[in-house]
Write an enzyme that holds these catalytic residues in place. Structure first.
Site, mmCIF file in Angstrom:
data_model
loop_
_atom_site.group_PDB
_atom_site.id
_atom_site.type_symbol
_atom_site.label_atom_id
_atom_site.label_comp_id
_atom_site.label_asym_id
_atom_site.label_seq_id
_atom_site.Cartn_x
_atom_site.Cartn_y
_atom_site.Cartn_z
ATOM 1 N N LEU A 13 43.622 33.373 25.630
ATOM 2 C CA LEU A 13 44.614 34.057 26.046
ATOM 3 C C LEU A 13 44.748 35.364 26.007
ATOM 4 C CD1 LEU A 13 47.470 31.696 24.950
ATOM 5 C CD2 LEU A 13 46.236 31.476 26.984
ATOM 6 N N GLY A 43 47.166 38.744 30.863
ATOM 7 C CA GLY A 43 47.581 37.946 32.175
ATOM 8 C C GLY A 43 48.231 36.755 31.983
ATOM 9 N N HIS A 44 47.642 35.736 30.848
ATOM 10 C CA HIS A 44 48.423 34.564 30.665
ATOM 11 C C HIS A 44 49.804 34.797 29.974
ATOM 12 C CE1 HIS A 44 44.096 33.269 30.077
ATOM 13 N NE2 HIS A 44 44.296 32.563 30.867
ATOM 14 N N GLN A 104 48.372 34.812 40.664
ATOM 15 C CA GLN A 104 47.989 35.372 41.925
ATOM 16 C C GLN A 104 46.276 35.605 41.808
ATOM 17 O OE1 GLN A 104 49.145 35.290 44.845
ATOM 18 N NE2 GLN A 104 47.524 36.536 45.936
ATOM 19 N N SER A 115 40.670 39.170 32.847
ATOM 20 C CA SER A 115 40.233 37.676 32.824
ATOM 21 C C SER A 115 39.492 37.437 31.510
ATOM 22 C CB SER A 115 39.025 37.620 33.882
ATOM 23 O OG SER A 115 38.395 36.564 33.847
#
Ligand code: AMP
Length: 284
Positions: free
Chosen positions: A33, A36-37, A148, A185
Site C-alpha cells: 500500500l 494512492g491506495h 483512475q 505505483s
C-alpha cells in the site's frame, strides 16, 4: 481493526455492521500500500461507516512471465497503514480461500478489454473482473473504490457491474502522483534511481498531449508522435502503447473530440508502468 483471513470471517463481520445500518465500503488492492491506495481508503472512510480493504495478489490477473512471484507483499506494513487510515476490516485471504484447485467460471467484459492493456496482457482484465466479482459477492459492499490510475480497469468494472446488475456503486478516485508527476505505483520500487528519474517523462508525455489538445491540435497522430518523441528519451524504456481513445467506448479516434482518454504503457527495466489522463474538450 479486524484482520479476516477467511471468507466466512469477513462475511460475519460485514453482516454485523450491516445489521447496525452501516454503509459498507470496499477498497480492493493487491497490497504494498502507498499514498494512492490511502487516497482510496480515505474516500471510503468519508463515504461509508464500515470500510473493508482487501489485500490479495490475484494470480489470475498475471500472465506467464509477469511479476506475480516477485510482487511485493509487505503485509505487516500494510496492516499498519490500514489501521492508521481508519479501516474496519482487512480481508487478506490465502490463495486457497479465493480459488479452488481449478477455476472454471470467468467474467469477461467484451470489447472494452480489447484495446490498451488488453492487447498486451491477454487474460489480465478477465482475471481482474473475475476477482472483483468474487470480492463483491464475498463482501457485498454498497460502494467499491477504484483508482483512475488504472483507467481501463475502472471502465471495465463499471461495465461489469452495470451489465450484471450488481447492486453496488463504483467510485473512481483521481490518480495520486509523486512531486515530479510520476503516478504512484507499487511497481515503481522495481526502478533503479536513474530509471525512476527517467520515468517522470511518462507524465510529461501526457501533459504534452494535454497542451497540444488545449492549443487546438486536432489530429491524434500528430499528438502521439510528439508523445512518442518524449518517451523515446527514456534510455531503458520500451513503449508498449500510446493511445488516444474515446473515454467511454475506448475506441481509437483520429480527431480529438468530446471526452478523450490519453493512456500510455511503458516498460522501464523490469517495471511495466501505465498512466493516463482524461481530457474533456467540451470544457475548453
Ligand atoms: P493495486 O493494488 O495496484 O491493484 O491497486 C488497487 C487500487 O488502487 C486500484 O483501484 C488502483 O487503480 C488504485 N491505485 C493504484 N495506484 C494509484 C494511484 N497512484 N492513485 C490512485 N489510485 C491508485
Amino acid at each position: 481493526m479486524e484482520i479476516a483471513k477467511t471468507i466466512e470471517s469477513v462475511r460475519n463481520l460485514v453482516k454485523a455492521a450491516r445489521s447496525q445500518g452501516k454503509k459498507i465500503g470496499l477498497v480492493p488492492t493487491m497490497g504494498a500500500l502507498h499514498i494512492g491506495h490511502i487516497s482510496l481508503i480515505e474516500a471510503a472512510v468519508k463515504r461509508c461507516e464500515f470500510v473493508v480493504v482487501s489485500i490479495f495478489v490475484n494470480p489470475t490477473q498475471f500472465g506467464p512471465g509477469e511479476d506475480f512471484e516477485k510482487y511485493p507483499r509487505p503485509l505487516d506494513a500494510d496492516l499498519e497503514i490500514c489501521k492508521k487510515a481508519g479501516v474496519d476490516v482487512v480481508f487478506a485471504p490465502a490463495q486457497e480461500q479465493m480459488y479452488g484447485a481449478e477455476n472454471l467460471t470467468w467474467i469477461n467484459v467484451e470489447k472494452l478489454t480489447e484495446p490498451l492493456c488488453g492487447r498486451f496482457r491477454p487474460g489480465h482484465l478477465r482475471g481482474v473482473t473475475t476477482v472483483c466479482a468474487k470480492l463483491f459477492n464475498i463482501v457485498l459492499p454498497d460502494v467499491a473504490f477504484f483508482g483512475q490510475k488504472d483507467a481501463q480497469q475502472a471502465i471495465v468494472i463499471k461495465r461489469m457491474v452495470a451489465d450484471l446488475n450488481m447492486p453496488l456503486e463504483i467510485v473512481v478516485c483521481p490518480t495520486v502522483r509523486e512531486p515530479d508527476g510520476l503516478a504512484v505505483s507499487s511497481r515503481n520500487q522495481y526502478l533503479t534511481q536513474q530509471q525512476r528519474k527517467d520515468a517522470a517523462l511518462i507524465y510529461k508525455s501526457l501533459q504534452k498531449c494535454q497542451e497540444m489538445v488545449e492549443s487546438g491540435v486536432p489530429k491524434t497522430k500528430e499528438i502521439i508522435d510528439q508523445m512518442c518523441k518524449l518517451l523515446n528519451q527514456i534510455p531503458s524504456g520500451k513503449i508498449e502503447y500510446i493511445s488516444i481513445v474515446d473515454a467511454e467506448t475506448l475506441d481509437s479516434i483520429d480527431q480529438v473530440a468530446g471526452k478523450v482518454l490519453a493512456a500510455v504503457a511503458v516498460r522501464i527495466g523490469s517495471a511495466r508502468l501505465i498512466d493516463n489522463i482524461l481530457i474533456d474538450t467540451s470544457k475548453q
